[in-house]
Scaffold this active site. Structure first.
Site, mmCIF file in Angstrom:
data_model
loop_
_atom_site.group_PDB
_atom_site.id
_atom_site.type_symbol
_atom_site.label_atom_id
_atom_site.label_comp_id
_atom_site.label_asym_id
_atom_site.label_seq_id
_atom_site.Cartn_x
_atom_site.Cartn_y
_atom_site.Cartn_z
ATOM 1 N N GLU A 235 -62.043 18.048 -7.771
ATOM 2 C CA GLU A 235 -61.180 18.771 -6.646
ATOM 3 C C GLU A 235 -62.134 19.316 -5.441
ATOM 4 O O GLU A 235 -63.327 19.806 -5.936
ATOM 5 C CB GLU A 235 -60.603 19.872 -7.218
ATOM 6 C CG GLU A 235 -59.281 19.565 -7.781
ATOM 7 C CD GLU A 235 -58.332 20.988 -8.116
ATOM 8 O OE1 GLU A 235 -57.178 20.989 -7.327
ATOM 9 O OE2 GLU A 235 -58.713 21.575 -8.980
ATOM 10 N N GLU B 112 -51.174 25.841 -15.056
ATOM 11 C CA GLU B 112 -50.719 25.041 -13.922
ATOM 12 C C GLU B 112 -52.338 25.071 -13.504
ATOM 13 O O GLU B 112 -53.100 25.902 -12.940
ATOM 14 C CB GLU B 112 -50.137 25.928 -12.771
ATOM 15 C CG GLU B 112 -49.810 24.813 -11.840
ATOM 16 C CD GLU B 112 -50.532 25.107 -10.607
ATOM 17 O OE1 GLU B 112 -51.443 24.314 -10.266
ATOM 18 O OE2 GLU B 112 -50.367 26.195 -9.855
ATOM 19 N N LEU B 113 -52.831 23.773 -13.705
ATOM 20 C CA LEU B 113 -54.274 23.375 -13.837
ATOM 21 C C LEU B 113 -54.900 22.667 -12.463
ATOM 22 O O LEU B 113 -54.056 22.468 -11.565
ATOM 23 C CB LEU B 113 -54.774 23.073 -14.957
ATOM 24 C CG LEU B 113 -54.348 23.694 -16.398
ATOM 25 C CD1 LEU B 113 -54.783 23.055 -17.546
ATOM 26 C CD2 LEU B 113 -54.979 25.266 -16.345
ATOM 27 N N GLY C 143 -55.252 28.045 -12.653
ATOM 28 C CA GLY C 143 -56.608 28.054 -12.478
ATOM 29 C C GLY C 143 -57.332 26.571 -12.810
ATOM 30 O O GLY C 143 -56.387 25.676 -12.873
ATOM 31 N N ASN D 98 -56.301 31.565 -4.538
ATOM 32 C CA ASN D 98 -56.120 31.094 -3.209
ATOM 33 C C ASN D 98 -54.676 31.357 -2.743
ATOM 34 O O ASN D 98 -54.394 31.156 -1.542
ATOM 35 C CB ASN D 98 -56.213 29.361 -3.312
ATOM 36 C CG ASN D 98 -55.433 28.947 -4.835
ATOM 37 O OD1 ASN D 98 -55.114 29.721 -5.538
ATOM 38 N ND2 ASN D 98 -55.314 27.669 -4.643
ATOM 39 N N PRO E 46 -55.106 39.643 -11.926
ATOM 40 C CA PRO E 46 -55.184 38.694 -10.465
ATOM 41 C C PRO E 46 -57.000 38.441 -10.352
ATOM 42 O O PRO E 46 -57.646 38.915 -11.160
ATOM 43 C CB PRO E 46 -54.862 39.684 -9.575
ATOM 44 C CG PRO E 46 -55.271 41.234 -9.872
ATOM 45 C CD PRO E 46 -54.926 40.957 -11.236
#
Length: 492
Positions: free
Chosen positions: A393, A262-263, A240, A163, A187
């Site tokens: 989410e 970083e979730l 992710g 993203n 990536p």
């Protein structure tokens, strides 16, 4: 259908169709490749190597060999190379933004913003390289001196999402390089072209071979497992989903690697009765619909107090109605395509469940057409906390609206989630601003703003939204170890 990406760039050298290992552009050992698709029309932009575990180990070997020399460079020399990389990113910002829009789908104006944002981390950490200070500690004995040195962790692995295909790389790689670490980047399969372009620019800036390696793959699980099993890798940084982050954390435990995660998020956006309604509507729009709602910090649950509920909805609906959906390369587009069919399916599933259990769609709610992955900017009201859309989410252009009565209720409901990445609220009451900011169980809180990300501030979450911080002076700490040195025998 999409023309080849290189034909759409002024600097065709930015389009790389090979992975980057040890300063060389190379294919997978197996010779396998996979296509990179344009989500706007499903056209093929390029093919890149589909690397496997053996390729990943070669990348680690390159980084491991490069580490001693790179870590011995002075902070000033590393800073100089990073500044050159920053300059090249900005010189090629138009092409990088176009490449990003082609493979990721976001509107070109947002891609340009991300290129600048991504470059800001390189510029920031170029300066932070000079500030990895240690300490001289008052000794416990007169014949001793105590030092605390800060030294690079070693070989680092960065696993990045689709993203934000530039900023999520520079936010990890820049502090690692500034600290003296070497890096292997894996990536997302959806967006490898931006990563490869960054590697090419870093090489042009003078980064030595093996310092910055990029492994492209369509088998993230196998490659990730190989990277995590390698004892030469001393640090993993991942952005992710929470389920994948938990898997990586377990795998990292076997060799006791340092971990930054970083979730996922489930961001509340609270609008109190005393808020500026028009400003709150602007802030919610910016938070919710950026990148078509495909961000981990976007407003997932919009709580509006009873007294201004109708006024806020009227102002907000007017703004949402004005959003334009289309190809990210077209003028005036606000909402690009969802990254893939799986993403659209999730949005539809969450909306269907919410409507079935009592919510009302008052704007949008469907695909723009049967051809493609565009989804209408959507507002759904009468949403309740028990609905699935409140727990997951959304990752799409859907605003879920909730009512609340008082401050205590808003805080309780906002915190009633295992996630704790970002939260937002609007209020003019200074006392309330302090109370609510301190009560919200989130790593980041935006007060009277819907956008909080910047290179100068610490980015990260609490609870199941992650470990560690990126950006700011704290971002360097993730890539440095503290070594205690005791020097004895200093008596006359």
């Amino acid at each position: 259908m999409t023309m080849p990406a290189a034909a759409q760039l002024k600097n065709a050298s930015l389009l790389r169709s090979q992975a980057h290992l040890d300063g060389q552009w190379c294919d997978a050992l197996s010779g396998a490749t996979f296509p990179v698709m344009n989500p706007a029309d499903a056209g093929t932009l390029a093919t890149v190597p589909d690397m496997g575990p053996d390729d990943a180990r070669l990348a680690v070997s390159a980084a491991h060999r490069a580490f001693p020399e790179w870590s011995r460079q002075t902070a000033g020399d590393r800073a100089s190379t990073l500044r050159k990389w920053n300059d090249l990113i900005l010189e090629n910002r138009q092409d990088l933004a176009r490449l990003m829009t082609l493979e990721q789908g976001k509107p070109l104006k947002e891609s340009l913003g991300e290129v600048d944002y991504g470059a800001s981390f390189v510029a920031w950490f170029a300066e932070e390289a000079r500030r990895a200070y240690g300490d001289v500690i008052p000794a416990h004995a007169s014949d001793k001196r105590i030092l605390a040195l800060r030294q690079p962790v070693g070989v680092c692995v960065a696993i990045t999402p689709w993203n934000f295909p530039i900023a999520m790389i520079t936010r990890k790689v820049a502090p690692a390089l500034a600290a003296g670490c070497t890096v292997v980047v894996k990536p997302a399969a959806e967006t490898p072209l931006c990563a490869l372009a960054l590697a090419w620019l870093a090489s042009e800036a003078g980064l030595p071979p093996g310092v910055f390696n990029v492994v492209t793959t369509d088998d993230a699980s196998a490659v990730g497992e190989a990277l995590l099993a390698d004892i030469r890798v001393r640090k993993i940084s991942f952005t992710g989903s929470t389920p994948v982050g938990k898997i990586l954390m377990r795998q990292a435990a076997d060799t006791v690697k340092r971990v930054s995660l970083e979730l996922g998020g489930n961001a509340p956006f609270i609008v109190f009765d005393d808020a500026d309604v028009e400003a709150a509507a602007d802030g919610a729009l910016a938070s919710k619909y950026r990148n078509a709602g495909q961000t981990c910090v976007c407003a997932n649950r919009i709580y509006v107090q009873d007294g201004i509920y109708d006024a806020f909805l009227a102002a907000y609906d007017k703004r949402v109605a004005g959003l334009k959906v289309g190809s990210g390369l077209d003028d005036g587009v606000d909402i690009g395509p969802i990254i893939n069919e799986k993403g659209v399916g999730k949005i539809e599933r969450l909306l269907d469940d919410a409507v079935r259990t009592g919510a009302r769609i008052t704007r949008g709610g469907t695909r723009v057409s049967d051809d493609g992955t565009w989804f209408e900017p959507t507002i759904i009201q009468d949403v309740e906390d028990r609905m699935t859309i409140s727990e997951e989410e959304i990752f799409g252009p859907v605003s879920a609206i909730y009512r609340f009565s008082d401050e205590e209720e808003a805080i309780r409901r906002a915190n009633d989630t295992p996630f704790g990445l970002a939260a937002y609220f609007y209020s003019k009451d200074n006392a309330r601003i302090w109370r609510v900011s301190e009560a919200l169980e989130y790593g980041m809180v935006g007060v009277n703003t819907g956008l909080v990300s910047t290179a100068v501030a610490p980015f990260g979450g609490v609870k199941e939204s992650g470990i560690g911080r990126e950006g700011s002076r704290y971002g360097m700490d993730e890539y440095l170890e503290i070594k205690y040195v005791c020097v004895g025998g200093l008596s006359d």
